[in-house]
Design an enzyme around this catalytic site. Structure first.
Site, PDB file in Angstrom:
ATOM      1  N   CYS A  11       4.783   5.096   2.590  1.00 19.86           N
ATOM      2  CA  CYS A  11       6.068   5.481   2.010  1.00 19.86           C
ATOM      3  C   CYS A  11       6.044   5.227   0.513  1.00 19.86           C
ATOM      4  CB  CYS A  11       7.227   4.717   2.654  1.00 19.86           C
ATOM      5  SG  CYS A  11       7.149   2.925   2.442  1.00 19.86           S
ATOM      6  N   GLU A  55       0.855  -1.187   0.000  1.00 16.99           N
ATOM      7  CA  GLU A  55       0.000   0.000   0.000  1.00 16.99           C
ATOM      8  C   GLU A  55       0.888   1.232   0.000  1.00 16.99           C
ATOM      9  OE1 GLU A  55      -2.361   3.014   0.389  1.00 16.99           O
ATOM     10  OE2 GLU A  55      -1.388   2.613   2.302  1.00 16.99           O
ATOM     11  N   HIS A  56       0.504   2.224  -0.774  1.00 11.92           N
ATOM     12  CA  HIS A  56       1.409   3.308  -1.152  1.00 11.92           C
ATOM     13  C   HIS A  56       1.513   4.444  -0.138  1.00 11.92           C
ATOM     14  CE1 HIS A  56       3.065   4.340  -5.387  1.00 11.92           C
ATOM     15  NE2 HIS A  56       3.913   4.725  -4.469  1.00 11.92           N
ATOM     16  N   SER A  57       0.511   4.628   0.714  1.00 11.12           N
ATOM     17  CA  SER A  57       0.462   5.872   1.476  1.00 11.12           C
ATOM     18  C   SER A  57       1.549   6.027   2.549  1.00 11.12           C
ATOM     19  CB  SER A  57      -0.923   6.061   2.110  1.00 11.12           C
ATOM     20  OG  SER A  57      -1.267   4.991   2.945  1.00 11.12           O
TER      21      SER A  57
END
Length: 650
Positions: free
Chosen positions: A352, A348-350
């Site tokens: 880092c 999941e990107h949020s």
């Protein structure tokens, strides 16, 4: 005798991300929209000077009016912020407010090279979960956690360097964290304390079931368990799952719910938490665990070879219809291994940016499985007897018919997203960064961005706003900034490449100017002088309920210049990766991740099958053609010569 100081060097501190000067941001913005205005004029729109003068007027009005108020509010916010002004809202606006499914749309993925120390017979088609699959999963988890521990102890990248500070803070956000769905805007789970037992575990998924696996010994401070012990614990949990499956039990595919539209997952998670305290325990354990390990079942594409095998591997890591329920897409980092020991990572990107886990993964992959660290060089077959529960815990979900129905529908929606994804890997092996830097004396990244401009125009007959990620890691809690790759100079060069009346030397000169312009934009973005994050902050400082408005922000061109039909990002050289990728930002656009190595460049390209205007294969072919044409151009011309008529083409 003169004494020698043995005091440890003091850690450096990073400067704060600056709030850019308002007038300079506006001037850079006006420059960035010039190619759009030139294209509009070319296709029958307003004359360039007329259209430009209108935008300049709006910029001046903004600078002397409400824009100045917004700038002052942003400066005040920065003074009141512990880290920087952008950290107050970036995660929410860039990620957590998105309601689209994380599957493909937001999550990143990396496909690893095979471990050559694993016997060939173990890397062939297998019918089910295998002992070698477990061993590689245990090895990769141990290596990743070893990197984390060495970084924490400052044995790697100490805080006496800027890179050390940035990497330590960034890597910490990969672990013990997950995205939690909430109405309208998700949140990130709070990292557990070191004393929390869940903080010392990973969770694994096998056949759709989840298990918590201790990977640290309960010492003070906790010590990473030997890789042999981690393998034993995972094996024991896998045997439990296999016996459940053999007994006719079947996991409810809760993982598919995490791939669903965010508000739908919010409702279903809340229902699950209200249904049973066990569900609350399971969810907390997954969120607080260090990372995930998905042991996937067999893929129907093992028999493929060459490019097809490469693509199928990337698909398996990105997710397929067969394994979508064997993931928790909310987790920041998940290692994935299939029965043939093909492996990768997704996340999941949020928390880092994708470069961070790619650095960790490359370090982990440098060393293949060391047989001397295990009881036997060849893992023994799974025992048929009841497994000894060595510390692992079942993370089961209590469900009812409503949740079962929701899972069925979530699987259908996930299948539609996966089937819609036209994802591929392309290895260009004719040259790489060594030739670009050595023979051309140019930035490889700028060169590749010009490749995208030419390839996109050849496939679409038009230009588009292009996003390239720049890291602002030189600043405290820095994240990213946008490099606007579509410039007046890149436009002139692309049109020049297709103009049969121009000489090769003139085209080379145009390329020189385009590369120089892009390098300048990159430097500005990396040093806190980009425009898109600043504009986001200014817009959020606007008070529309008090009647404040700005013609600049209401302009259609302002929106069009931020509609990234080409969304691109470069990672490392990627020598240990087969490929990488992320989803297109728009249904009629492309998501492109690239790995530029000394002798080759790897491209991960994603688009949507339903769009008649995009095609991953067509863009791949156009990229190959552009790379070939650009090398031919550079070999046939003088890179130091600058045409006296160059200005007439800009």
């Amino acid at each position: 005798m003169r004494s020698v100081s043995t005091a440890a060097p003091k850690p450096l501190s990073l400067p704060r991300l600056p709030v850019p000067e308002l007038r300079k941001t506006l001037d850079r913005y006006l420059k960035s929209i010039e190619p759009f205005l030139l294209e509009d004029e070319r296709h029958g729109g307003l004359p360039f000077q007329t259209a430009y003068a209108l935008r300049a007027k709006w910029a001046d009005e903004f600078a002397s009016g409400v824009g100045q108020l917004c700038q002052e509010r942003l400066l005040a916010l920065d003074r009141a912020s512990p880290h920087n002004w952008l950290a107050n809202f970036w995660a929410n606006k860039a990620y957590l407010e998105w309601r689209s499914p994380l599957l493909i749309n937001s999550n990143w993925w990396l496909a690893f090279h095979d471990d050559e120390l694993i016997p060939v017979h173990a890397r062939e088609e297998m019918p089910d979960i295998t002992p070698w699959q477990v061993r590689r999963g245990a090895w990769l988890a141990h290596r990743v956690l070893s990197f984390k521990d060495r970084l924490d102890r400052q044995e790697l990248y100490p805080e006496t360097t800027r890179t050390g500070i940035w990497l330590r803070e960034s890597v910490a956000k990969m672990f013990n964290i997950a995205r939690i769905p909430k109405p309208k805007c998700d949140i990130l789970s709070k990292p557990p304390s070191v004393s929390n037992p869940d903080a010392q575990k990973i969770y694994i998924m096998v056949h759709g079931w989840s298990y918590a696996i201790p990977v640290y010994e309960p010492t003070s401070p906790p010590r990473l368990s030997d890789v042999q012990e981690i393998e034993t614990r995972i094996r024991s949990a896998v045997i439990d799952a296999q016996q459940r499956l053999a007994a006719g039990d079947e996991a409810v595919p809760i993982g598919a719910l995490t791939a669903d539209e965010r508000d739908r997952w919010t409702q279903n998670l809340q229902y699950l938490l209200n249904l049973s305290q066990q569900n609350d325990r399971t969810h907390h354990a997954i969120c607080q665990s260090l990372l995930g390990l998905s042991l996937d079942g067999p893929s129907p594409t093992f028999s493929l070879t060459g490019q097809d095998a490469l693509t199928s591997h990337l698909h398996a890591i990105r997710s397929t219809n067969a394994n979508v329920a064997n993931r928790i897409f909310d987790k920041a980092c998940t290692i994935i291994v299939d029965p043939s020991t093909r492996a990768g990572m997704s996340g999941e990107h949020s928390p880092c940016d994708a470069l961070v886990p790619s650095i960790v993964a490359e370090w982990a992959l440098v060393e293949g499985i060391d047989a001397s660290l295990f009881d036997a060089p060849e893992p023994v077959p799974f025992a048929s007897s009841t497994p000894e529960q060595i510390g692992w815990e079942r993370l089961d979900w209590v469900v009812d018919e409503k949740i079962k129905s929701e899972c069925t529908h979530a699987l259908e929606r996930a299948k539609a997203i996966i089937d819609e994804s036209d994802d591929n890997v392309f290895w260009f092996q004719d040259y790489g960064t060594d030739w670009i830097k050595g023979a051309l004396k140019q930035s490889p990244d700028a060169f590749i961005q010009m490749v995208f401009q030419l390839a996109y125009y050849k496939t679409r007959g038009q230009f588009t706003a292009t996003y390239e990620t720049a890291l602002t890691r030189m600043f405290k809690r820095g994240r990213t900034e946008t490099i606007r790759s579509f410039t007046k100079e890149s436009r002139a060069w692309v049109l020049g490449m297709l103009d049969g009346n121009l000489s090769q030397q003139t085209r080379r000169n145009l390329l020189h100017h385009a590369l120089h312009a892009h390098t300048t934009l990159t430097r500005e973005a990396m040093t806190g002088r980009g425009i898109d994050r600043h504009f986001l902050g200014l817009k959020l400082m606007l008070r529309p309920l008090s009647g404040e408005e700005a013609a600049l922000f209401e302009d259609d061109l302002f929106q069009r210049s931020q509609t990234w039909k080409l969304s691109t990002s470069g990672l490392s050289a990627g020598n240990l990766f087969k490929g990488t990728g992320f989803g297109a930002t728009y249904d009629d656009g492309y998501g492109i991740n690239y790995l530029a190595a000394p002798d080759m460049i790897k491209f991960g390209i994603e688009s949507k099958t339903s769009c008649p205007h995009t095609s991953t294969d067509s863009l791949k072919d156009a990229i190959f053609e552009a790379l070939t044409d650009m090398r031919t151009l550079c070999l046939a011309t003088d890179g130091t010569a600058v045409s006296e008529h160059i200005a007439s083409h800009l």
